[in-house]
Design an enzyme around this catalytic site. Structure first.
Site, mmCIF file in Angstrom:
data_model
loop_
_atom_site.group_PDB
_atom_site.id
_atom_site.type_symbol
_atom_site.label_atom_id
_atom_site.label_comp_id
_atom_site.label_asym_id
_atom_site.label_seq_id
_atom_site.Cartn_x
_atom_site.Cartn_y
_atom_site.Cartn_z
ATOM 1 N N HIS A 123 25.294 -29.924 -4.495
ATOM 2 C CA HIS A 123 26.661 -29.393 -4.551
ATOM 3 C C HIS A 123 27.146 -29.243 -3.108
ATOM 4 O O HIS A 123 26.336 -29.000 -2.203
ATOM 5 C CB HIS A 123 26.582 -28.032 -5.242
ATOM 6 C CG HIS A 123 27.900 -27.398 -5.561
ATOM 7 N ND1 HIS A 123 28.642 -26.715 -4.627
ATOM 8 C CD2 HIS A 123 28.604 -27.333 -6.717
ATOM 9 C CE1 HIS A 123 29.735 -26.252 -5.202
ATOM 10 N NE2 HIS A 123 29.740 -26.611 -6.471
ATOM 11 N N ASP A 200 18.411 -23.978 -4.812
ATOM 12 C CA ASP A 200 19.727 -23.643 -5.345
ATOM 13 C C ASP A 200 19.561 -23.491 -6.862
ATOM 14 O O ASP A 200 19.392 -24.491 -7.568
ATOM 15 C CB ASP A 200 20.713 -24.754 -4.983
ATOM 16 C CG ASP A 200 22.087 -24.548 -5.622
ATOM 17 O OD1 ASP A 200 22.215 -23.672 -6.503
ATOM 18 O OD2 ASP A 200 23.023 -25.266 -5.235
ATOM 19 N N GLN A 203 22.274 -23.659 -11.356
ATOM 20 C CA GLN A 203 22.255 -24.239 -12.707
ATOM 21 C C GLN A 203 20.932 -24.030 -13.430
ATOM 22 O O GLN A 203 20.773 -24.499 -14.559
ATOM 23 C CB GLN A 203 22.572 -25.752 -12.628
ATOM 24 C CG GLN A 203 23.939 -26.085 -12.062
ATOM 25 C CD GLN A 203 25.091 -25.667 -12.961
ATOM 26 O OE1 GLN A 203 24.921 -25.480 -14.175
ATOM 27 N NE2 GLN A 203 26.267 -25.526 -12.389
ATOM 28 N N LYS A 226 27.638 -17.770 -13.682
ATOM 29 C CA LYS A 226 27.121 -18.888 -14.475
ATOM 30 C C LYS A 226 26.037 -18.421 -15.437
ATOM 31 O O LYS A 226 25.505 -19.195 -16.213
ATOM 32 C CB LYS A 226 26.573 -19.971 -13.548
ATOM 33 C CG LYS A 226 27.672 -20.644 -12.714
ATOM 34 C CD LYS A 226 27.114 -21.787 -11.925
ATOM 35 C CE LYS A 226 27.973 -22.164 -10.764
ATOM 36 N NZ LYS A 226 28.995 -23.163 -11.075
ATOM 37 N N CYS A 364 32.236 -31.240 -7.195
ATOM 38 C CA CYS A 364 31.773 -30.770 -5.877
ATOM 39 C C CYS A 364 30.513 -31.496 -5.433
ATOM 40 O O CYS A 364 29.660 -30.918 -4.750
ATOM 41 C CB CYS A 364 31.544 -29.260 -5.851
ATOM 42 S SG CYS A 364 33.029 -28.311 -6.126
HETATM 43 N N1 PMP Z 1 25.230 -25.146 -6.497
HETATM 44 C C1 PMP Z 1 25.316 -25.661 -7.729
HETATM 45 C C2 PMP Z 1 24.238 -26.561 -8.229
HETATM 46 C C3 PMP Z 1 26.423 -25.329 -8.518
HETATM 47 O O1 PMP Z 1 26.521 -25.848 -9.744
HETATM 48 C C4 PMP Z 1 27.419 -24.473 -8.005
HETATM 49 C C5 PMP Z 1 28.643 -24.117 -8.824
HETATM 50 N N2 PMP Z 1 29.240 -25.214 -9.461
HETATM 51 C C6 PMP Z 1 27.259 -23.954 -6.731
HETATM 52 C C7 PMP Z 1 26.148 -24.315 -6.007
HETATM 53 C C8 PMP Z 1 28.254 -23.025 -6.117
HETATM 54 O O2 PMP Z 1 28.321 -21.838 -6.837
HETATM 55 P P1 PMP Z 1 29.473 -20.764 -6.534
HETATM 56 O O3 PMP Z 1 30.750 -21.524 -6.524
HETATM 57 O O4 PMP Z 1 29.368 -19.806 -7.677
HETATM 58 O O5 PMP Z 1 29.153 -20.139 -5.215
#
Ligand code: PMP
Length: 406
Positions: A123, A200, A203, A226, A364
């Protein structure tokens, strides 16, 4: 444990019962954020109704009560991820904030020529902070390539590792492909090379049991929103020794031991990394959400989500012109796909009009889209409250949409 019954579970999530454009909402965008159970909504409501106070500083009843609730939530998180110490749980604003904290503070310990390894399926929030750090400290950023099936090229990863590697930052599960990475194996290899590892968990926290001690990761980050909690809150887990070595993130109240104009000393963990009044109810409600999730039968949830994944993938493969992006052997309940000759956005828009919330675009993960040579995908990402019946409605709506766009 309460027996898993999806209809009973759905009753706990009021948002699932609304309509969109006169159609019952089908919410397949759980990778972006999950809906909230009533118990989380009630916790937030109750706090602002009658329990609101600042924490860690009041002599009065409400402040002590709020402090206790906040610190109890920290212990719930500790138990949920199996951290050794509660002070290894740092409340943050979310995954992005947690990664930026590590990039800033762990990054301070790195020197020119050191290397950071990330992967091609990260991401943006696990790419850009490292790019900024590498530029600032003259470090080198290396990227583990992604194979055609959406798995990481682990042989290439081993080649990238060297004595210069100081940190490996990889996602546990790809938000775009659903790939579950073999993080335990990655962590062991990185440690052998003398590098620390950040996982990270944005997910993975909502889809699989997490045991940070078994994984032996040095950092694990996730976002509450999430995992059925509120936005604006998340968690950074870090091993005590490393967190102690790192300088503080932001300066301000709560993170200090003593302040004078000559010299300020810092508070102990976890407060050293929690400057200022935090998102108090965010932390408390994170505890509520994780407590709720732990009360459910995890194996049954996993089985249900896997059924949804397999059913959706099988049926999509039968749909003419559909190509699934990400066919890793180990996947969570995320299905990304493209349809020949049709832009993902157009499909998403028509599905929306039929009450179905999916995400379209690059999710993203622009470098990953470039890797596959596509502008984006349509992504359905399931939570345990989704049903096969919803998938059936979605597939019909998808076919109808494709028909209209062809
Ligand atoms: N890493 C991953 C794998 C994600 O799916 C996301 C959110 N889509 C993020 C980081 C970023 O999370 P946040 O926007 O809640 O900080």
């Amino acid at each position: 444990k309460i027996t898993f019954n999806v209809e009973e579970i759905r009753k706990q999530f009021p948002a699932l019962h609304r309509e969109v454009y006169g159609k019952p909402l089908i919410y397949f965008d759980n990778g972006a954020t999950s809906q909230k159970p009533q118990i989380v909504i009630d916790t937030i409501n109750r706090y602002y109704t009658s329990e609101n106070a600042n924490i860690h500083r009041g002599v009065h009843f409400l402040s002590q009560q709020a402090t206790d609730a906040y610190e109890e939530a920290r212990r719930i998180v500790q138990r949920f991820i199996h951290a050794q110490h509660e002070h290894e749980v740092i409340f943050t604003k979310g995954t992005t904030d947690g990664i930026n904290l590590v990039a800033s503070c762990f990054g301070e310990l790195l020197t020119a020529g050191d290397e950071v390894i990330i992967s091609g399926m990260e991401h943006h929030s696990n790419i850009v902070p490292w790019q900024m750090l590498c530029e600032r400290k003259k470090l080198k950023l290396k990227v583990i390539p992604v194979l055609d099936n959406g798995e990481l090229d682990l042989e290439a990863f081993e080649q990238l590792l060297s004595e210069a590697t100081k940190l490996v930052a990889v996602t546990h599960i790809s938000n775009t492909l659903g790939t579950i990475n073999p993080v335990k194996w990655i962590i062991d290899k990185a440690h052998t090379a003398g590098a620390k590892v950040l996982i990270d968990g944005a997910q993975s926290i909502q889809h699989m049991p997490i045991n940070v001690q078994e994984l032996d990761c040095d950092f694990y980050v996730f976002s509450s929103h999430k995992v059925f909690g509120p936005t604006g809150t998340g968690v950074l887990y870090g091993k005590e020794a490393i967190l102690n070595e790192m300088p503080p993130y932001q300066g301000g109240g709560d993170m200090i031991a003593k302040v004078t104009f000559e010299k300020t000393t810092y508070n102990e963990l976890p407060f050293k990394f929690e400057a200022g009044t935090p998102h108090i109810i965010g932390g408390i409600a994170t505890g509520t959400a994780l407590h709720y999730l732990s009360s459910l039968d995890q194996e049954a949830i996993h089985g249900h989500e896997t059924d949804l994944l397999n059913f959706t993938q099988e049926r999509l493969l039968e749909t003419e012109g559909v190509r699934i992006i990400g066919t890793a052997r180990e996947k969570t309940s995320v299905v990304s796909f493209i349809v020949d000759g049709i832009h993902p956005f157009d499909i998403g828009t028509l599905l929306d009009k039929q009450g179905i919330a999916v995400r379209t675009g690059h999710h993203c993960t622009q470098p990953l889209m470039d890797r596959f040579g596509i502008p984006g995908t349509v992504r359905t990402s399931f939570a345990f409250y989704n049903t096969k019946a919803e998938v059936e409605v979605f597939l019909k709506a998808l076919n109808r949409s494709i028909g209209m766009l062809r």
